[in-house]
Design a protein around this motif. Sequence first.
Motif, mmCIF file in Angstrom:
data_model
loop_
_atom_site.group_PDB
_atom_site.id
_atom_site.type_symbol
_atom_site.label_atom_id
_atom_site.label_comp_id
_atom_site.label_asym_id
_atom_site.label_seq_id
_atom_site.Cartn_x
_atom_site.Cartn_y
_atom_site.Cartn_z
ATOM 1 N N GLU A 124 0.840 -1.178 0.000
ATOM 2 C CA GLU A 124 0.000 0.000 0.000
ATOM 3 C C GLU A 124 0.886 1.243 0.000
ATOM 4 O OE1 GLU A 124 -3.465 1.978 2.687
ATOM 5 O OE2 GLU A 124 -3.186 -0.180 2.767
ATOM 6 N N GLU A 125 0.479 2.225 -0.770
ATOM 7 C CA GLU A 125 1.240 3.462 -0.870
ATOM 8 C C GLU A 125 0.878 4.397 0.280
ATOM 9 O OE1 GLU A 125 2.005 4.320 -5.420
ATOM 10 O OE2 GLU A 125 -0.132 4.221 -4.952
ATOM 11 N N ARG A 126 1.904 5.089 0.775
ATOM 12 C CA ARG A 126 1.702 6.027 1.879
ATOM 13 C C ARG A 126 2.700 7.167 1.775
ATOM 14 N NH1 ARG A 126 -1.606 3.981 5.799
ATOM 15 N NH2 ARG A 126 -1.875 1.738 5.774
ATOM 16 N N ILE A 127 2.267 8.333 2.255
ATOM 17 C CA ILE A 127 3.164 9.489 2.355
ATOM 18 C C ILE A 127 2.895 10.161 3.693
ATOM 19 C CG2 ILE A 127 3.779 11.755 1.435
ATOM 20 C CD1 ILE A 127 2.876 10.808 -1.305
ATOM 21 N N ALA A 128 3.951 10.400 4.437
ATOM 22 C CA ALA A 128 3.875 11.185 5.672
ATOM 23 C C ALA A 128 5.000 12.206 5.588
ATOM 24 C CB ALA A 128 4.037 10.298 6.895
ATOM 25 N N PHE A 129 4.684 13.487 5.756
ATOM 26 C CA PHE A 129 5.717 14.507 5.600
ATOM 27 C C PHE A 129 5.386 15.764 6.393
ATOM 28 C CE2 PHE A 129 2.558 15.446 2.438
ATOM 29 C CZ PHE A 129 2.536 16.827 2.312
ATOM 30 N N VAL A 130 6.429 16.515 6.656
ATOM 31 C CA VAL A 130 6.303 17.849 7.221
ATOM 32 C C VAL A 130 6.308 18.801 6.042
ATOM 33 C CG1 VAL A 130 7.421 19.604 8.647
ATOM 34 C CG2 VAL A 130 7.527 17.187 9.322
ATOM 35 N N LYS A 131 5.325 19.677 5.988
ATOM 36 C CA LYS A 131 5.240 20.624 4.876
ATOM 37 C C LYS A 131 6.489 21.499 4.859
ATOM 38 C CE LYS A 131 2.157 24.390 3.759
ATOM 39 N NZ LYS A 131 3.230 25.256 3.623
ATOM 40 N N ALA A 132 7.131 21.555 3.696
ATOM 41 C CA ALA A 132 8.337 22.361 3.545
ATOM 42 C C ALA A 132 7.968 23.844 3.578
ATOM 43 C CB ALA A 132 9.041 22.014 2.234
ATOM 44 N N LYS A 133 8.805 24.599 4.230
ATOM 45 C CA LYS A 133 8.567 26.040 4.354
ATOM 46 C C LYS A 133 8.465 26.679 2.970
ATOM 47 C CE LYS A 133 10.219 29.647 7.355
ATOM 48 N NZ LYS A 133 11.274 30.046 8.278
ATOM 49 N N ASN A 134 7.503 27.549 2.799
ATOM 50 C CA ASN A 134 7.289 28.297 1.550
ATOM 51 C C ASN A 134 6.794 27.450 0.383
ATOM 52 O OD1 ASN A 134 8.193 30.700 2.823
ATOM 53 N ND2 ASN A 134 10.300 30.113 2.397
ATOM 54 N N TYR A 135 6.368 26.209 0.622
ATOM 55 C CA TYR A 135 5.834 25.352 -0.438
ATOM 56 C C TYR A 135 4.439 24.881 -0.052
ATOM 57 C CZ TYR A 135 10.573 24.828 -2.357
ATOM 58 O OH TYR A 135 11.796 25.047 -2.896
ATOM 59 N N GLU A 167 1.457 21.796 -0.352
ATOM 60 C CA GLU A 167 1.603 20.367 -0.066
ATOM 61 C C GLU A 167 2.176 19.583 -1.245
ATOM 62 O OE1 GLU A 167 -2.120 18.967 1.463
ATOM 63 O OE2 GLU A 167 -1.801 19.932 3.397
ATOM 64 N N VAL A 168 1.715 19.871 -2.447
ATOM 65 C CA VAL A 168 2.201 19.137 -3.625
ATOM 66 C C VAL A 168 3.685 19.402 -3.850
ATOM 67 C CG1 VAL A 168 1.999 18.893 -6.139
ATOM 68 C CG2 VAL A 168 -0.060 19.059 -4.735
ATOM 69 N N LEU A 169 4.076 20.667 -3.815
ATOM 70 C CA LEU A 169 5.493 20.991 -4.001
ATOM 71 C C LEU A 169 6.341 20.448 -2.860
ATOM 72 C CD1 LEU A 169 5.353 24.604 -5.492
ATOM 73 C CD2 LEU A 169 5.792 22.442 -6.664
ATOM 74 N N SER A 170 5.791 20.374 -1.663
ATOM 75 C CA SER A 170 6.511 19.788 -0.529
ATOM 76 C C SER A 170 6.828 18.318 -0.787
ATOM 77 C CB SER A 170 5.699 19.913 0.760
ATOM 78 O OG SER A 170 5.640 21.239 1.191
ATOM 79 N N ILE A 171 5.867 17.590 -1.349
ATOM 80 C CA ILE A 171 6.107 16.174 -1.665
ATOM 81 C C ILE A 171 7.245 16.050 -2.668
ATOM 82 C CG2 ILE A 171 5.116 14.132 -2.793
ATOM 83 C CD1 ILE A 171 2.416 14.980 -1.479
ATOM 84 N N PHE A 172 7.220 16.866 -3.721
ATOM 85 C CA PHE A 172 8.296 16.816 -4.716
ATOM 86 C C PHE A 172 9.636 17.233 -4.112
ATOM 87 C CE2 PHE A 172 4.705 17.377 -7.849
ATOM 88 C CZ PHE A 172 4.709 16.059 -8.233
ATOM 89 N N TYR A 173 9.617 18.199 -3.213
ATOM 90 C CA TYR A 173 10.828 18.641 -2.510
ATOM 91 C C TYR A 173 11.434 17.475 -1.729
ATOM 92 C CZ TYR A 173 13.397 21.082 1.247
ATOM 93 O OH TYR A 173 14.332 21.492 2.158
ATOM 94 N N HIS A 174 10.598 16.732 -1.007
ATOM 95 C CA HIS A 174 11.081 15.607 -0.222
ATOM 96 C C HIS A 174 11.550 14.444 -1.112
ATOM 97 C CE1 HIS A 174 10.244 17.309 3.661
ATOM 98 N NE2 HIS A 174 8.972 17.514 3.357
#
Length: 86
Positions: free
Chosen positions: A1-12, A14-21
């Motif tokens: 199963e696919e999962r994503i858990a992340f801290v939102k990157a500053k100044n981005y 949610e979508v750009l935060s995922i790509f950043y990570h």
Amino acid sequence: EERIAFVKAKNYNEVLSIFYHIRNALAHGRIAIMENSNKEIVYFLEDGRKKTENFIVTARMVLKEKTLLSWIDIIENDSHNDNSIK
């Protein structure tokens, strides 16, 4: 199963935060690739930062290769189509 858990990157957002990570995980070699029981390629990605002697995790993801490839296709081919993100 696919999962994503992340801290939102500053100044981005949610979508750009995922790509950043994802970018950071690839750039820093924090990735594992395996085949699941359905013979699908699955990527395990992790991002974080070293704080003193500890590593602080800021993102962990389990994504199928087909998901990553579909995101690439959306970005490259459907960037002007408002219905491309579902």
